[in-house]
Write an enzyme that holds these catalytic residues in place. Structure first.
Site, PDB file in Angstrom:
ATOM      1  N   GLY A 173     -32.138  -4.476 -14.835  1.00 18.43           N
ATOM      2  CA  GLY A 173     -33.393  -4.553 -15.590  1.00 18.43           C
ATOM      3  C   GLY A 173     -34.228  -3.306 -15.401  1.00 18.43           C
ATOM      4  N   ARG A 213     -38.183   0.377 -13.126  1.00 22.85           N
ATOM      5  CA  ARG A 213     -39.258   1.367 -13.006  1.00 22.85           C
ATOM      6  C   ARG A 213     -39.717   1.848 -14.370  1.00 22.85           C
ATOM      7  NH1 ARG A 213     -36.453   6.949 -11.093  1.00 22.85           N
ATOM      8  NH2 ARG A 213     -34.360   6.583 -11.883  1.00 22.85           N
ATOM      9  N   LYS A 259     -41.566   5.602 -17.943  1.00 22.93           N
ATOM     10  CA  LYS A 259     -40.550   5.520 -16.887  1.00 22.93           C
ATOM     11  C   LYS A 259     -41.133   6.084 -15.602  1.00 22.93           C
ATOM     12  CE  LYS A 259     -35.843   7.054 -15.731  1.00 22.93           C
ATOM     13  NZ  LYS A 259     -34.646   7.741 -16.277  1.00 22.93           N
ATOM     14  N   ASP A 306     -38.772   1.621  -5.452  1.00 24.76           N
ATOM     15  CA  ASP A 306     -40.229   1.744  -5.397  1.00 24.76           C
ATOM     16  C   ASP A 306     -40.865   1.792  -6.780  1.00 24.76           C
ATOM     17  OD1 ASP A 306     -39.468   4.218  -6.271  1.00 24.76           O
ATOM     18  OD2 ASP A 306     -40.082   5.301  -4.476  1.00 24.76           O
ATOM     19  N   ARG A 361     -41.017   7.965 -22.729  1.00 24.39           N
ATOM     20  CA  ARG A 361     -39.900   8.166 -23.636  1.00 24.39           C
ATOM     21  C   ARG A 361     -40.016   7.284 -24.857  1.00 24.39           C
ATOM     22  NH1 ARG A 361     -34.862   6.267 -19.786  1.00 24.39           N
ATOM     23  NH2 ARG A 361     -35.602   4.156 -19.390  1.00 24.39           N
ATOM     24  N   ARG A 393     -29.590  -1.936 -24.329  1.00 28.32           N
ATOM     25  CA  ARG A 393     -28.380  -1.369 -23.713  1.00 28.32           C
ATOM     26  C   ARG A 393     -27.232  -2.363 -23.797  1.00 28.32           C
ATOM     27  NH1 ARG A 393     -30.967   1.908 -19.553  1.00 28.32           N
ATOM     28  NH2 ARG A 393     -33.130   2.104 -20.232  1.00 28.32           N
ATOM     29  N   ASP A 419     -25.208  -0.249 -18.194  1.00 24.24           N
ATOM     30  CA  ASP A 419     -26.661  -0.406 -18.373  1.00 24.24           C
ATOM     31  C   ASP A 419     -27.309   0.898 -18.831  1.00 24.24           C
ATOM     32  OD1 ASP A 419     -25.779   0.066 -15.545  1.00 24.24           O
ATOM     33  OD2 ASP A 419     -27.887   0.563 -15.283  1.00 24.24           O
ATOM     34  N   ASN A 420     -26.528   1.961 -18.899  1.00 24.72           N
ATOM     35  CA  ASN A 420     -27.048   3.239 -19.397  1.00 24.72           C
ATOM     36  C   ASN A 420     -26.438   3.595 -20.745  1.00 24.72           C
ATOM     37  OD1 ASN A 420     -28.651   3.537 -17.140  1.00 24.72           O
ATOM     38  ND2 ASN A 420     -27.166   4.794 -16.037  1.00 24.72           N
ATOM     39  N   ASP A 470     -31.162   7.441 -20.553  1.00 23.13           N
ATOM     40  CA  ASP A 470     -31.220   7.456 -19.092  1.00 23.13           C
ATOM     41  C   ASP A 470     -30.672   8.744 -18.496  1.00 23.13           C
ATOM     42  OD1 ASP A 470     -32.536   5.107 -18.935  1.00 23.13           O
ATOM     43  OD2 ASP A 470     -31.112   4.114 -17.607  1.00 23.13           O
TER      44      ASP A 470
END
Ligand code: AMP
Ligand code: MG
Length: 523
Positions: free
Chosen positions: A114, A117, A136, A148, A199, A206, A275-276, A285
């Protein structure tokens, strides 16, 4: 008394802040948007504040795409807004959102991932097109796992520069509006500082979004997602016998075309996890990507990719492998037209047939691009072999990818006088000369004269690409709060096919210090 409309409500052109208009244009609940799929697909939450943000990069092109003025970057509050800071109270249904997806990472099922960030602000509609805007690096989300939620200035500038550069190379990609930075420290391999890249894409869906709902057996959600993508991006699929198979077919074709374009320009994505992979076949990504300097077919741009799964020469196969995962995820939707008892078997056959189209699409797509790169207007037997032999000697000599192709335009079909620039890139001069003779013989079968061939070749073989060392120089300056090099580089890369003789240094071979540059997943 004559009627005159009240001007009281009109913004004063001298004092109106273009940010107000831009912010108002970004709608979080537009009809037919991804956000409207609802809470099964996303979580709404505010961005984490980024202290004292500053603008590190801005794309006037992307702004224009959104109908925003170029003056937006200088508008009061701009850096705050696009860092996710806001003084307004967010309405609950207008909060930014993070979407949930899953995926295969380095060939292994990773389960739920998911937007860990990234937060989408919503969509802008301009000139008949709709774009989603995503921050992002805007802080932790429910999908952050151990992360983080931040991105660092280095990687954000790389994504900003490369996504814009790819667009100007004519390669399908997400775009970038801006980068904002802050002095907030972020721990990576060393201490760095936080940044946000804004972006922009028609969709951020995806392959992994489909895998997520399929693997959780949430077939209604899977279908709703597929219907959303079909409705918005592939409406012609609705007329097909099997709309979902038609959707897979569209993904196969656009991904095959994308892979051919990457190979033809020497671009390595670096992390082709499912996922990219964009359902629209966009480059998405940007992390440890790299343009190849000295050609090595086994080039691995991602320092963390010790096995070379995502090496340059592997990319087409991996694209196919990823499409296989997508097909697997969509399988429960296929075969509505079959009897229940036959459905499973027939659907698998259908999916395999559609996947096969990757091969019949990719190979001719790449061959066509190679012919264009070699300046061949006609197709003849042996063209493929000629291109492959060039790659072989480039590989053996580690000849610079971009410069080799760019310099081929100087060669003549009549004699060897124009060979020098390309030839100088090869240590093994005899190998180059042997190839050059065959190339010349092939060129002499073409009607076009040298000059017009050179013009055409210079429109497909870029002079300027985002070499790692160019990005690195811009990043080093940006860390010292000098953003002029980001701006200069972005401007050069907007015109990658133009000679720009004043910027010859940006087309030169990388300096010695560049060989020690390493980029990894951690960004
Ligand atoms: P990437 O390798 O950047 O495509 O990221 C893979 C997954 O890890 C995605 O779900 C990202 O959202 C998540 N991720 C990467 N970096 C971070 C981070 N610093 N904080 C939270 N999530 C992250
Ligand atoms: Mg990712």
């Amino acid at each position: 008394m004559t009627f005159s409309p009240s001007t009281a409500d009109m913004p004063d052109a001298r004092t109106a802040n273009p940010l107000d208009a831009a912010a108002a244009a970004i709608q979080s609940q537009r009809e037919g948007s991804f956000a409207q799929l609802g809470s099964t697909f996303l979580t709404r939450l505010p961005a984490a504040p980024l202290p004292a943000p500053y603008v590190a990069g801005f794309s006037a092109d992307t702004a224009a795409l959104l109908g925003f003025p170029a003056t937006l970057a200088g508008a009061p509050g701009f850096a705050d807004y696009f860092s996710g800071n806001t003084t307004r109270e967010w309405a609950a249904d207008a909060l930014p959102y993070a979407s949930v997806y899953s995926g295969h990472q380095f060939g292994v099922w990773a389960g739920q991932l998911g937007d860990g960030r990234a937060l989408s602000l919503g969509e802008v509609e301009h000139a008949g097109a709709r774009y989603e805007l995503q921050l992002k690096g805007s802080g932790r989300t429910p999908y952050s796992r151990m992360g983080d939620g931040r991105a660092v200035l280095r990687s954000s500038i790389r994504e900003f520069l490369c996504s814009e550069a790819m667009h100007h190379l004519g390669i399908p990609t997400t775009r970038a509006l801006c980068v904002t930075g802050s002095d907030q420290p972020v721990r990576r391999e060393e201490m760095e500082t936080a940044a946000v890249v804004t972006r922009v894409s028609p969709s951020f869906v995806r392959f992994g979004h489909f895998e997520h709902f399929s693997s959780n057996d949430r077939i209604d959600a899977l279908r709703a997602l597929a219907d959303h993508v079909i409705e918005r991006f592939y409406p012609a699929c609705k007329d097909d016998d099997d709309p979902y198979l038609a959707l897979l077919n569209e993904a196969v074709l656009s991904t095959a075309d994308l892979a051919a374009q990457w190979q033809a320009v020497g671009f390595c994505h670096g992390v082709m996890n499912t996922d990219n992979m964009s359902i629209l076949g966009l480059t998405i990504d940007y992390g440890p990507f790299g343009f190849i300097d000295g050609f090595d077919a086994n080039y691995i741009c991602n320092h963390s990719d010790s096995q070379g799964r995502y090496a340059y020469r592997m990319q087409p196969q991996i694209a196919y492998w990823n499409l296989f995962c997508l097909a697997q995820a969509l399988l429960p939707l296929f075969g509505a037209r079959y009897e229940e008892s036959q459905r499973g078997e027939r659907s698998v056959e259908d999916a395999q047939r559609v996947l096969e189209a990757f091969k019949t699409r990719f190979a001719p797509a790449l061959e066509g691009r190679m012919r264009d790169k070699l300046g061949l207007e006609t197709a003849r037997d042996g063209d493929d072999a000629l291109a492959n032999r060039l790659f072989e000697i480039m590989h053996a000599n580690r000849a610079d990818f971009t410069l080799t192709f760019r310099h081929l335009a100087q060669m003549s079909k009549h004699d060897a006088r124009g060979d020098a620039a390309a030839r100088d890139l090869f240590l093994d001069r005899a190998a180059f000369d042997a190839w050059a003779n065959d190339y010349r013989a092939r060129l002499s079968q073409e009607a076009r004269d040298d000059a017009s061939r050179a013009l055409a070749m210079n429109r497909v073989n870029p002079k300027f690409v985002l070499r790692n060392h160019l990005a690195e120089t811009a990043i080093r300056r940006a860390k010292e709060k000098d953003f002029s090099e980001v701006e200069r580089l972005a401007a050069i890369l907007r015109r990658p096919f133009d000679e720009q003789p004043e910027h010859a240094a940006y087309a030169a071979l990388p300096p010695d210090w560049a060989t020690s540059l390493e980029v990894s997943c951690s960004s």
